[in-house]
Design a protein around this motif. Sequence first.
Motif, PDB file in Angstrom:
ATOM      1  N   VAL A  89       2.085  18.130  36.740  1.00 18.91           N
ATOM      2  CA  VAL A  89       2.814  18.154  35.466  1.00 18.91           C
ATOM      3  C   VAL A  89       2.688  16.837  34.719  1.00 18.91           C
ATOM      4  O   VAL A  89       2.575  16.812  33.494  1.00 18.91           O
ATOM      5  CB  VAL A  89       4.299  18.507  35.709  1.00 18.91           C
ATOM      6  CG1 VAL A  89       5.083  18.485  34.406  1.00 18.91           C
ATOM      7  CG2 VAL A  89       4.421  19.874  36.367  1.00 18.91           C
ATOM      8  N   VAL A  90       2.700  15.704  35.444  1.00 23.05           N
ATOM      9  CA  VAL A  90       2.719  14.409  34.764  1.00 23.05           C
ATOM     10  C   VAL A  90       1.338  13.884  34.393  1.00 23.05           C
ATOM     11  O   VAL A  90       1.226  12.974  33.571  1.00 23.05           O
ATOM     12  CB  VAL A  90       3.443  13.333  35.611  1.00 23.05           C
ATOM     13  CG1 VAL A  90       4.844  13.780  35.961  1.00 23.05           C
ATOM     14  CG2 VAL A  90       2.663  12.953  36.856  1.00 23.05           C
ATOM     15  N   LYS A  91       0.287  14.437  34.967  1.00 21.79           N
ATOM     16  CA  LYS A  91      -1.020  13.809  34.796  1.00 21.79           C
ATOM     17  C   LYS A  91      -1.505  13.776  33.350  1.00 21.79           C
ATOM     18  O   LYS A  91      -2.291  12.903  32.980  1.00 21.79           O
ATOM     19  CB  LYS A  91      -2.063  14.465  35.704  1.00 21.79           C
ATOM     20  CG  LYS A  91      -2.424  15.895  35.367  1.00 21.79           C
ATOM     21  CD  LYS A  91      -3.450  16.419  36.367  1.00 21.79           C
ATOM     22  CE  LYS A  91      -3.927  17.812  36.018  1.00 21.79           C
ATOM     23  NZ  LYS A  91      -4.888  18.330  37.018  1.00 21.79           N
ATOM     24  N   ASP A  92      -1.011  14.696  32.499  1.00 22.91           N
ATOM     25  CA  ASP A  92      -1.407  14.658  31.096  1.00 22.91           C
ATOM     26  C   ASP A  92      -0.218  14.346  30.188  1.00 22.91           C
ATOM     27  O   ASP A  92      -0.244  14.605  28.988  1.00 22.91           O
ATOM     28  CB  ASP A  92      -2.046  15.987  30.676  1.00 22.91           C
ATOM     29  CG  ASP A  92      -1.095  17.166  30.801  1.00 22.91           C
ATOM     30  OD1 ASP A  92      -0.046  17.024  31.458  1.00 22.91           O
ATOM     31  OD2 ASP A  92      -1.420  18.236  30.240  1.00 22.91           O
ATOM     32  N   ILE A 122      10.657  14.872  32.101  1.00 20.50           N
ATOM     33  CA  ILE A 122      11.925  14.313  32.574  1.00 20.50           C
ATOM     34  C   ILE A 122      12.131  14.741  34.016  1.00 20.50           C
ATOM     35  O   ILE A 122      12.201  15.936  34.313  1.00 20.50           O
ATOM     36  CB  ILE A 122      13.116  14.795  31.729  1.00 20.50           C
ATOM     37  CG1 ILE A 122      12.887  14.512  30.240  1.00 20.50           C
ATOM     38  CG2 ILE A 122      14.405  14.136  32.197  1.00 20.50           C
ATOM     39  CD1 ILE A 122      13.910  15.200  29.338  1.00 20.50           C
ATOM     40  N   SER A 123      12.214  13.764  34.913  1.00 18.63           N
ATOM     41  CA  SER A 123      12.492  14.052  36.327  1.00 18.63           C
ATOM     42  C   SER A 123      13.455  12.977  36.808  1.00 18.63           C
ATOM     43  O   SER A 123      13.048  11.892  37.222  1.00 18.63           O
ATOM     44  CB  SER A 123      11.196  14.046  37.139  1.00 18.63           C
ATOM     45  OG  SER A 123      11.415  14.559  38.438  1.00 18.63           O
ATOM     46  N   ILE A 150      11.235  19.597  31.843  1.00 20.02           N
ATOM     47  CA  ILE A 150      12.225  19.149  32.828  1.00 20.02           C
ATOM     48  C   ILE A 150      11.797  19.576  34.225  1.00 20.02           C
ATOM     49  O   ILE A 150      11.489  20.740  34.463  1.00 20.02           O
ATOM     50  CB  ILE A 150      13.614  19.725  32.497  1.00 20.02           C
ATOM     51  CG1 ILE A 150      14.168  19.081  31.214  1.00 20.02           C
ATOM     52  CG2 ILE A 150      14.581  19.515  33.656  1.00 20.02           C
ATOM     53  CD1 ILE A 150      15.493  19.667  30.769  1.00 20.02           C
ATOM     54  N   MET A 151      11.787  18.620  35.141  1.00 23.04           N
ATOM     55  CA  MET A 151      11.487  18.885  36.542  1.00 23.04           C
ATOM     56  C   MET A 151      12.657  18.411  37.399  1.00 23.04           C
ATOM     57  O   MET A 151      13.188  17.319  37.170  1.00 23.04           O
ATOM     58  CB  MET A 151      10.204  18.150  36.971  1.00 23.04           C
ATOM     59  CG  MET A 151       8.974  18.517  36.157  1.00 23.04           C
ATOM     60  SD  MET A 151       8.494  20.246  36.346  1.00 23.04           S
ATOM     61  CE  MET A 151       7.904  20.248  38.047  1.00 23.04           C
TER      62      MET A 151
END
Length: 380
Positions: free
Chosen positions: A281-284, A5-6, A38-39
């Motif tokens: 963080v999002v790549k996986d 979640i960003s 959460i980012m």
Amino acid sequence: MKIVISIDSLKGSLTSIEAANAVKKGILNVDDKSDVVIMPLADGGEGTVEALVQGMNGEEKIISVTGPINEKVDATYGILKDTNTAIIEMAQASGLPLVPEQLRNPLNTTTYGVGEIIKEAIEKGCRNFIVGIGGSATNDCGVGMLQALGFEFYDENDNLVELGGKVLNQIKSIKVDNRIKELYECNFKIACDVNNPLYGENGAAYIYGPQKGATEEIVKELDKGLRNFAEVVKKELGKDIAHTEGAGAAGGLGFGFLGFLNAKLESGIKIILDEINLEEVVKDADLVITGEGRLDNQTAMGKAPIGVAKLSKKHGVKVIAIAGCTTQDAVKCNEEGIDAYFSIVNKAMTIDEAMNKENATQNMIETTTQIFNLIKAVKN
């Protein structure tokens, strides 16, 4: 299932982290086994300090500084101790809302307070700076900021000039000997999303001066001052940068950072995404949730949610956006990487009701819950 979640703040309602926590609650209502990360998210403008401090275990500092009309104001900035990074919104010290409408005149306003924030952050050990320069009340080319940092600007009689945009045409020479010595160790990233040159018909004075209170005559005087200052900098420092994209940002503050602090001007969202290391963080991730207060055609032109979406698409990750409201032209966001988007407004209500923090939180939770009910139903 890994869900990142960003989401940007819903300005005037929920902060980035508050919105993200509401989304997380909605997800866990349906699937309490998901790995939810959460980012923080911001674009370098208002809310950047709050988002990064809350999301990255930073610390907020409040300092009394010289405001744009030479009166003391309290400014908030952030420190990320792990990286010795200061997060600064120039508008905290020199923003247009700090100037009463009847007193708005960029001949008189100064960025001195911005320099005071930088100076204190240096004293506290910061050597990396992220500075958002939107929302300025100034047209002093950053001279005020530089004066606070020890740079000296002299007129034709070898007298130090005072403060404000009016001094730009008086400056004839520059001395750098007394600048803060630690500036040599500092790195400045400037969140700048405009490409205006310093002067001319598309420059700082003509494009942005009127909204800061400048009359037609004042605009001409400011533009003349910007030209003079650029020539002095070229002669004294050997830097011919007046036509660099972004030099005219924030009344020439972009020029001040480029010419005197060797700063880099970059897209605000790019700086923030790099700082929080979102790509790693999002790549996986299996799914990314983003959003903002109002999702529309302007969002599609490169605002924070689109930055998140493009980064996610590099790794083939699906993206859902959740917003306070959406417009008909928000469909453009689908073309820019957002697979689907949803408004949290679930019934007729006033703007005040929709923006009420408690209502917005509950609406965010309920909307997310229903989105993940659908995802669960499709998967099963």
